[in-house]
Scaffold this motif. Sequence first.
Motif, PDB file in Angstrom:
ATOM      1  N   TRP A  90       0.832  -1.210   0.000  1.00 23.25           N
ATOM      2  CA  TRP A  90       0.000   0.000   0.000  1.00 23.25           C
ATOM      3  C   TRP A  90       0.866   1.259   0.000  1.00 23.25           C
ATOM      4  O   TRP A  90       0.547   2.246  -0.674  1.00 23.25           O
ATOM      5  CB  TRP A  90      -0.953   0.003   1.193  1.00 23.25           C
ATOM      6  CG  TRP A  90      -1.855   1.202   1.210  1.00 23.25           C
ATOM      7  CD1 TRP A  90      -1.855   2.236   2.104  1.00 23.25           C
ATOM      8  CD2 TRP A  90      -2.887   1.515   0.258  1.00 23.25           C
ATOM      9  NE1 TRP A  90      -2.812   3.157   1.781  1.00 23.25           N
ATOM     10  CE2 TRP A  90      -3.462   2.746   0.648  1.00 23.25           C
ATOM     11  CE3 TRP A  90      -3.367   0.874  -0.875  1.00 23.25           C
ATOM     12  CZ2 TRP A  90      -4.500   3.348  -0.061  1.00 23.25           C
ATOM     13  CZ3 TRP A  90      -4.404   1.467  -1.582  1.00 23.25           C
ATOM     14  CH2 TRP A  90      -4.955   2.695  -1.167  1.00 23.25           C
ATOM     15  N   ASP A  91       1.973   1.234   0.724  1.00 26.88           N
ATOM     16  CA  ASP A  91       2.889   2.376   0.717  1.00 26.88           C
ATOM     17  C   ASP A  91       3.419   2.647  -0.695  1.00 26.88           C
ATOM     18  O   ASP A  91       3.515   3.807  -1.131  1.00 26.88           O
ATOM     19  CB  ASP A  91       4.073   2.122   1.658  1.00 26.88           C
ATOM     20  CG  ASP A  91       3.858   2.739   3.030  1.00 26.88           C
ATOM     21  OD1 ASP A  91       2.772   3.312   3.259  1.00 26.88           O
ATOM     22  OD2 ASP A  91       4.764   2.647   3.868  1.00 26.88           O
ATOM     23  N   THR A  94       0.619   4.154  -2.970  1.00 27.96           N
ATOM     24  CA  THR A  94       0.347   5.571  -2.707  1.00 27.96           C
ATOM     25  C   THR A  94       1.549   6.447  -3.043  1.00 27.96           C
ATOM     26  O   THR A  94       1.393   7.614  -3.420  1.00 27.96           O
ATOM     27  CB  THR A  94      -0.077   5.791  -1.243  1.00 27.96           C
ATOM     28  OG1 THR A  94       0.885   5.165  -0.367  1.00 27.96           O
ATOM     29  CG2 THR A  94      -1.450   5.185  -0.989  1.00 27.96           C
ATOM     30  N   THR A 101       0.126   9.323   2.310  1.00 28.73           N
ATOM     31  CA  THR A 101      -0.700   8.568   3.259  1.00 28.73           C
ATOM     32  C   THR A 101       0.140   8.113   4.447  1.00 28.73           C
ATOM     33  O   THR A 101       1.350   8.322   4.487  1.00 28.73           O
ATOM     34  CB  THR A 101      -1.338   7.348   2.580  1.00 28.73           C
ATOM     35  OG1 THR A 101      -0.299   6.566   1.973  1.00 28.73           O
ATOM     36  CG2 THR A 101      -2.333   7.777   1.524  1.00 28.73           C
ATOM     37  N   SER A 103       2.030   5.526   6.713  1.00 30.64           N
ATOM     38  CA  SER A 103       2.661   4.217   6.815  1.00 30.64           C
ATOM     39  C   SER A 103       2.254   3.533   8.115  1.00 30.64           C
ATOM     40  O   SER A 103       2.144   2.305   8.174  1.00 30.64           O
ATOM     41  CB  SER A 103       4.183   4.364   6.763  1.00 30.64           C
ATOM     42  OG  SER A 103       4.592   4.924   5.539  1.00 30.64           O
ATOM     43  N   HIS A 105      -0.694   3.741   9.680  1.00 34.41           N
ATOM     44  CA  HIS A 105      -2.020   3.152   9.522  1.00 34.41           C
ATOM     45  C   HIS A 105      -1.987   1.977   8.556  1.00 34.41           C
ATOM     46  O   HIS A 105      -2.771   1.032   8.686  1.00 34.41           O
ATOM     47  CB  HIS A 105      -3.017   4.208   9.075  1.00 34.41           C
ATOM     48  CG  HIS A 105      -3.309   5.222  10.139  1.00 34.41           C
ATOM     49  ND1 HIS A 105      -3.775   6.485   9.865  1.00 34.41           N
ATOM     50  CD2 HIS A 105      -3.170   5.158  11.482  1.00 34.41           C
ATOM     51  CE1 HIS A 105      -3.922   7.149  10.998  1.00 34.41           C
ATOM     52  NE2 HIS A 105      -3.556   6.365  11.985  1.00 34.41           N
ATOM     53  N   ALA A 106      -1.071   2.017   7.585  1.00 37.44           N
ATOM     54  CA  ALA A 106      -0.906   0.870   6.687  1.00 37.44           C
ATOM     55  C   ALA A 106      -0.447  -0.350   7.488  1.00 37.44           C
ATOM     56  O   ALA A 106      -0.923  -1.470   7.249  1.00 37.44           O
ATOM     57  CB  ALA A 106       0.105   1.194   5.592  1.00 37.44           C
ATOM     58  N   SER A 277      -0.591   9.370  12.910  1.00 37.01           N
ATOM     59  CA  SER A 277       0.046   9.526  11.610  1.00 37.01           C
ATOM     60  C   SER A 277       0.780  10.853  11.527  1.00 37.01           C
ATOM     61  O   SER A 277       0.169  11.920  11.616  1.00 37.01           O
ATOM     62  CB  SER A 277      -1.004   9.447  10.501  1.00 37.01           C
ATOM     63  OG  SER A 277      -0.446   9.854   9.277  1.00 37.01           O
ATOM     64  N   ALA A 309      -7.395   9.125   0.471  1.00 35.84           N
ATOM     65  CA  ALA A 309      -6.375   8.084   0.611  1.00 35.84           C
ATOM     66  C   ALA A 309      -6.186   7.709   2.082  1.00 35.84           C
ATOM     67  O   ALA A 309      -5.937   6.547   2.407  1.00 35.84           O
ATOM     68  CB  ALA A 309      -5.053   8.556   0.010  1.00 35.84           C
ATOM     69  N   TRP A 310      -6.300   8.691   2.986  1.00 26.93           N
ATOM     70  CA  TRP A 310      -6.215   8.397   4.422  1.00 26.93           C
ATOM     71  C   TRP A 310      -7.280   7.385   4.830  1.00 26.93           C
ATOM     72  O   TRP A 310      -7.003   6.422   5.539  1.00 26.93           O
ATOM     73  CB  TRP A 310      -6.422   9.670   5.244  1.00 26.93           C
ATOM     74  CG  TRP A 310      -5.334  10.687   5.139  1.00 26.93           C
ATOM     75  CD1 TRP A 310      -4.148  10.569   4.477  1.00 26.93           C
ATOM     76  CD2 TRP A 310      -5.335  11.997   5.722  1.00 26.93           C
ATOM     77  NE1 TRP A 310      -3.422  11.722   4.600  1.00 26.93           N
ATOM     78  CE2 TRP A 310      -4.115  12.620   5.370  1.00 26.93           C
ATOM     79  CE3 TRP A 310      -6.239  12.696   6.504  1.00 26.93           C
ATOM     80  CZ2 TRP A 310      -3.796  13.902   5.772  1.00 26.93           C
ATOM     81  CZ3 TRP A 310      -5.918  13.984   6.903  1.00 26.93           C
ATOM     82  CH2 TRP A 310      -4.706  14.569   6.544  1.00 26.93           C
ATOM     83  N   THR A 313      -6.589   3.771   3.646  1.00 26.03           N
ATOM     84  CA  THR A 313      -5.336   3.114   4.017  1.00 26.03           C
ATOM     85  C   THR A 313      -5.529   1.861   4.862  1.00 26.03           C
ATOM     86  O   THR A 313      -5.025   0.782   4.515  1.00 26.03           O
ATOM     87  CB  THR A 313      -4.409   4.108   4.742  1.00 26.03           C
ATOM     88  OG1 THR A 313      -3.997   5.102   3.805  1.00 26.03           O
ATOM     89  CG2 THR A 313      -3.169   3.405   5.295  1.00 26.03           C
TER      90      THR A 313
END
Length: 332
Positions: A90-91, A94, A101, A103, A105-106, A277, A309-310, A313
């Motif tokens: 996901w990182d 994005t 976004t 990392s 929360h990912a 974040s 995007a937030w 995530t």
Amino acid sequence: METFVIITIILALLFDFINGFHDSANAIATVVATKVLSPLKAVTMAAVFNLIGPLVFGTAIASMIGKGIIDTKIITVQLIFAALIGAVVWDLITWYLALPTSSSHALVGGLAGAATASSGLGSVHASGVETIVLFMVLSPIIGLITAFFFALIVMKIFRKAHPSKINHYFRRLQLFSAAFYSLTHGTNDAQKTMGVIAILLVAESSNPIGVTTLPIPLWVIVSCAAAIGLGTFSGGWRIVKTMAQRVTRLRPYQGFCAETSSGIVLAVMAAMGIPVSTTHVISSSIMGVGATDKLSAVRWGIARKIMGAWILTIPMAALISASVFLIMKAVS
């Protein structure tokens, strides 16, 4: 130590490197936007303070990530591996889309998704995830409000000063505020990977997993701090451009206010052991100082894309990690 455990630890450090690479925009966007430092000097300074940050503050956030997200009794190397793959993928997605976004929360999404695929929703600590989601909403609001009023106070104090003099003073002050922000950024973000590696080591040891405290070995602290520092030094220029140029135009005093406000919020959250974040906080702080000119000074269309995007995530990282875990389980 088993080979797969070593591979998973390397993957965790790769995630930390990508975290620094992805979040370098957080640390340097304002000083680059205001032309206080060149991009190379900015990332060098940010990398150094990202490295120092985790060594200065405690490891409360690492313990929260290690024990407060999922049931420690179900943790396996495969689960951690799948969680990290979800966060890393996901990182990178994005980063490619130039979206700043989180990392952090990912990683939370990756842990929750892999745990759910492994043992069901009951294996996810609802209270821990709820706290993180709550501060996912609150921390950018706090950052925006703090930066907005801090900038207004600075504007009032220096309202009679000549603009060239204000810029001269705040260009120098911004060096300190950027360093302070980088220090708190490293403290928050590197600790999350520390928690993952520490709980993995506990899970693979002969000790019972239901420990009341999570030991964080010194080598874990140093390696995670170094990984995020190197990642920051590499620089994520696509996201830097979004943060430094596309959200709003910044003057040196505004950059100082955004960085200082963000650093204060992050330091308080780190002391409380609440993982937030850094991306959300600095993004909203930049919006806050931009709004002191006029609301139209902030490009709200770009801001809406960032916020979208937030929101995506955690569920997207969870979906990716759950899929990876189920594939690994099917082929094993």
